[in-house]
Scaffold this motif. Structure first.
Motif, short mmCIF file in Angstrom:
data_model
loop_
_atom_site.label_atom_id
_atom_site.label_comp_id
_atom_site.label_asym_id
_atom_site.label_seq_id
_atom_site.Cartn_x
_atom_site.Cartn_y
_atom_site.Cartn_z
N GLY A 367 -13.25 23.73 41.48
CA GLY A 367 -12.20 24.63 41.02
C GLY A 367 -10.88 23.94 40.73
N VAL A 368 -10.92 22.66 40.44
CA VAL A 368 -9.67 21.97 40.10
C VAL A 368 -9.28 22.29 38.64
CG1 VAL A 368 -10.08 20.10 41.73
CG2 VAL A 368 -10.84 19.84 39.36
N ALA A 369 -7.97 22.22 38.35
CA ALA A 369 -7.49 22.53 37.01
C ALA A 369 -7.36 21.27 36.17
CB ALA A 369 -6.15 23.24 37.08
N GLU A 370 -7.32 20.13 36.83
CA GLU A 370 -7.33 18.85 36.10
C GLU A 370 -7.87 17.77 37.03
OE1 GLU A 370 -3.23 18.90 34.90
OE2 GLU A 370 -2.56 17.71 36.60
N MET A 371 -8.39 16.71 36.44
CA MET A 371 -8.90 15.61 37.27
C MET A 371 -8.61 14.25 36.66
SD MET A 371 -12.92 16.50 37.20
CE MET A 371 -13.82 16.74 35.69
N VAL A 372 -8.43 13.30 37.57
CA VAL A 372 -8.08 11.94 37.19
C VAL A 372 -9.06 11.02 37.90
CG1 VAL A 372 -6.30 10.16 37.25
CG2 VAL A 372 -5.63 12.57 37.14
N ASP A 373 -9.75 10.17 37.13
CA ASP A 373 -10.61 9.21 37.81
C ASP A 373 -10.02 7.81 37.70
OD1 ASP A 373 -12.06 7.31 35.90
OD2 ASP A 373 -12.52 9.24 34.94
N LEU A 374 -10.32 6.99 38.69
CA LEU A 374 -9.87 5.60 38.70
C LEU A 374 -11.08 4.71 38.93
CD1 LEU A 374 -7.66 7.40 40.57
CD2 LEU A 374 -6.42 5.26 40.29
N ALA A 375 -11.21 3.66 38.12
CA ALA A 375 -12.41 2.83 38.22
C ALA A 375 -12.17 1.44 37.68
CB ALA A 375 -13.55 3.49 37.43
N THR A 376 -12.68 0.45 38.38
CA THR A 376 -12.77 -0.91 37.84
C THR A 376 -13.98 -0.89 36.91
OG1 THR A 376 -14.02 -1.40 39.85
CG2 THR A 376 -11.72 -2.13 39.80
N LEU A 377 -13.79 -0.30 35.72
CA LEU A 377 -14.96 0.09 34.95
C LEU A 377 -15.48 -0.94 33.96
CD1 LEU A 377 -16.67 2.68 35.12
CD2 LEU A 377 -15.61 3.41 32.99
N THR A 378 -14.58 -1.62 33.23
CA THR A 378 -15.08 -2.51 32.17
C THR A 378 -14.32 -3.84 32.07
OG1 THR A 378 -13.62 -1.62 30.44
CG2 THR A 378 -15.76 -0.55 30.72
N GLY A 379 -15.07 -4.88 31.82
CA GLY A 379 -14.46 -6.17 31.49
C GLY A 379 -13.68 -6.04 30.18
N ALA A 380 -14.10 -5.11 29.33
CA ALA A 380 -13.42 -4.93 28.04
C ALA A 380 -11.97 -4.48 28.23
CB ALA A 380 -14.18 -3.91 27.19
N ALA A 381 -11.70 -3.70 29.28
CA ALA A 381 -10.32 -3.26 29.55
C ALA A 381 -9.48 -4.46 29.96
CB ALA A 381 -10.30 -2.20 30.65
N VAL A 382 -10.09 -5.42 30.65
CA VAL A 382 -9.37 -6.64 31.05
C VAL A 382 -9.02 -7.46 29.80
CG1 VAL A 382 -9.37 -8.65 32.57
CG2 VAL A 382 -10.81 -6.67 33.14
N VAL A 383 -10.00 -7.55 28.89
CA VAL A 383 -9.76 -8.32 27.67
C VAL A 383 -8.66 -7.65 26.84
CG1 VAL A 383 -10.80 -9.06 25.48
CG2 VAL A 383 -12.11 -9.24 27.61
N ALA A 384 -8.71 -6.32 26.77
CA ALA A 384 -7.74 -5.60 25.93
C ALA A 384 -6.33 -5.65 26.50
CB ALA A 384 -8.18 -4.15 25.75
N LEU A 385 -6.17 -5.41 27.79
CA LEU A 385 -4.83 -5.18 28.34
C LEU A 385 -4.47 -6.06 29.53
CD1 LEU A 385 -4.71 -1.26 28.22
CD2 LEU A 385 -3.63 -2.86 26.64
N GLY A 386 -5.34 -6.97 29.94
CA GLY A 386 -5.01 -7.82 31.08
C GLY A 386 -4.72 -6.99 32.32
N ASP A 387 -3.57 -7.25 32.96
CA ASP A 387 -3.31 -6.54 34.22
C ASP A 387 -2.64 -5.18 34.03
OD1 ASP A 387 -0.76 -7.24 33.54
OD2 ASP A 387 -0.38 -8.47 35.32
N THR A 388 -2.66 -4.67 32.81
CA THR A 388 -2.17 -3.31 32.55
C THR A 388 -3.35 -2.35 32.60
OG1 THR A 388 -0.34 -4.09 31.19
CG2 THR A 388 -1.10 -1.84 30.77
N THR A 389 -3.16 -1.22 33.28
CA THR A 389 -4.21 -0.21 33.38
C THR A 389 -4.43 0.49 32.04
OG1 THR A 389 -3.88 0.17 35.74
CG2 THR A 389 -4.78 2.00 34.47
#
Ligand code: BES
Ligand code: MN
Ligand code: ZN
Length: 498
Positions: A367-389
């Motif tokens: 019954g939440v109205a919004e949700m936020v997930d956090l994950a060390t999900l992809t090496g591609a995110a590291v390549v794209a943005l380095g230490d920026t989330t």
């Protein structure tokens, strides 16, 4: 963690090893305690600081002996930048206070005092947060060779203010301490080796934290997950000797509520070998930290009551260990998630999106109205943005609130697009979806996969693969686990939608 005291007093008469005072880079840079100390030293401090590189720019520090002229044995100037505020400047100040405390500690100080010009709650919270975060160490596993480091005692730190400001400053220190405690918890969990931190011990830690911090906690084990049809989380956990689980924490504020219930969902892969789509040795090296999303959720949940957050918050941690054994899931297998979507496994190393799939559906059903997930999900995110989330969101309002929250804390985040045209890359051959869609735009593809499990609820996804660990010590971020996400979440939860 250092316990910061607050005392009424005057910087000139406080006998401590190091007195930290801030100096701004503006025209009135030397006012308050810094100006008083400088006057008592006959203008020598200003002269010597000027002769060195110190200009009062945010982040700078300058340490000076007082040779018995005043009670503090040394003074450490902390650059506060120009007097006006802004989130980027604020973060430089936070780093400055961390550097100031670090130089005092490195100078061997056992007693440290901090004096502010005009104590404002925001300034004090920021300063104490910076100092506490910067002083973090993980010495749990230091042995015979590092006994001295392990036994090193933290200095006493006292904030010195006028009597009239003691109550206000005490409250700011209390809040900063609660936030830092949450970050410390997340860092501790990420630093802990996977031999000690598995889905079972993570659940035990969460249960403890819940009991001491006003949260409800339910741990769903294999039987309950089977009943719910959480085949994706169960599939990932099959190869491990330790069964997977879903940890559900709830915070319900006493008294007035402001804003709708929200869900936080964390990827908690306590070790990611890649499974049969095995990683290289190098790729596996930091994979005890593949639970940083879950750690951030637990770290934030720990602080909600102490910060008197006014929203109902559900914290869901999807815990599994991605291992290899006769029971492990394989490439080509088909898993069915809680919402009935079937997933053909094209890589057992794309396991984070699988555990989150069930975690998101489960959370949506609370019954939440919004949700936020956090994950060390992809090496591609590291390549794209380095230490920026990398931030993805199905809802612009939610994205804006999260980006604002991140900016206020200095945890850098950048919004990335959910490019709908790429959705066909996730079409399965024999099932609804496959769990990978090729290398290009890998972080986007992962987010598009997750969106299928957001159940139409405003949802945001923070890919923290590049921000959960820092390779070097800088400002208030020591090398190793950063505890990223905790402060962004707390800032976001403290400012409900208008
Ligand atoms: N845990 C990793 C992602 C990761 C990589 C985190 C580096 C931190 C640092 C994740 O489970 C993973 O292995 N992702 C794969 C996905 C791919 C198989 C589509 C990746 O990024 O290579
Ligand atoms: Mn993986
Ligand atoms: Zn992973």
């Amino acid at each position: 963690m250092i316990k910061v005291d607050v005392q009424a007093g005057n910087a000139l008469d406080t006998a401590v090893d190091v007195m930290l005072v801030s100096v701004s880079g503006g025209a009135d840079g030397w006012s308050g305690p810094a100006a008083e100390i400088d006057a008592a030293l006959g203008g020598q401090m200003k002269r010597l600081a000027g002769e060195s590189e110190f200009t009062g720019a945010a982040g700078q520090t300058f340490l000076l002996q007082t040779l018995g002229a005043i009670a503090p044995r040394r003074v450490c100037l902390v650059g506060a930048g120009e007097l006006e505020s802004g989130s980027e400047l604020d973060d430089k100040r936070r780093r400055g206070w961390a550097n100031g405390l670090r130089s005092a500690v490195q100078a061997g100080a056992q007693s440290i005092a901090v004096a502010f010009d005009t104590p404002a709650p925001g300034e004090i919270e920021m300063a104490v947060e910076g100092m506490l975060l910067g002083n973090y160490r993980f010495v749990e596993h230091f042995g015979a060779l590092r006994q001295r480091d392990r036994d090193r005692v933290d200095p006493d730190v006292t904030v010195i203010v006028d009597a009239e400001h003691v109550a206000m400053v005490t409250e700011s220190v209390r809040r900063a301490t609660a936030i830092a405690d949450g970050v410390y918890l997340a860092r501790d969990l990420v630093s802990e080796p996977a031999s000690a931190l598995n889905p079972g011990t993570m659940a035990a830690r969460a249960t403890e934290v819940a009991a001491s911090h006003g949260l409800e906690c339910t741990v769903l084990g294999v039987t309950e997950l089977e009943r719910l049809g959480a085949g994706a989380l169960l599939g990932v956990g099959k190869g491990s000797d330790v069964p997977p689980c879903l940890i559900h924490l709830v915070y319900r504020p006493d008294g007035e509520i402001s804003g709708p219930p929200v869900g936080l969902v964390g990827k908690c892969i306590t070790f990611d070998t890649g499974g049969y789509s095995i990683k290289t040795g190098e790729g596996m090296l930091t994979m005890k930290g593949d639970m940083a999303g879950g750690a951030a959720v637990l770290g934030a949940m720990r602080a909600l009551k102490e910060l008197d957050v006014r929203r109902e918050v559900h914290g869901i941690i999807c815990a599994a260990e991605n291992m290899i054994s006769g029971g492990a899931f394989r490439p080509g297998d088909v898993l069915t998630a809680m919402n009935g979507i079937t997933i053909e496994i094209t890589s057992t190393d794309a396991e984070g999106r699988l555990v989150l799939a069930d975690g998101l559906v489960y959370t949506a059903r609370q019954g939440v109205a919004e949700m936020v997930d956090l994950a060390t999900l992809t090496g591609a995110a590291v390549v794209a943005l380095g230490d920026t989330t990398a931030l993805f969101a199905s809802d612009d309002g939610l994205a804006a609130r999260l980006l604002d929250a991140a900016a206020r804390t200095g945890e850098r985040a950048w919004r990335m697009p959910l490019i709908a045209d790429h959705k066909d890359r996730l079409k399965g051959e024999i099932a609804d979806l496959k769990n990978t869609g090729g290398r290009p735009a890998g972080a986007v593809i992962a987010a598009l996969f997750l969106e299928h499990f957001s159940e139409g609820i405003p949802w945001a996804h923070l890919d923290i693969a590049g921000s959960a660990r820092s390779e070097k010590t800088s400002g208030y971020t020591p090398q190793g686990a950063t505890g990223t996400g905790v402060r962004t979440l707390l800032s976001y939860l403290s400012t409900p939608p208008a």
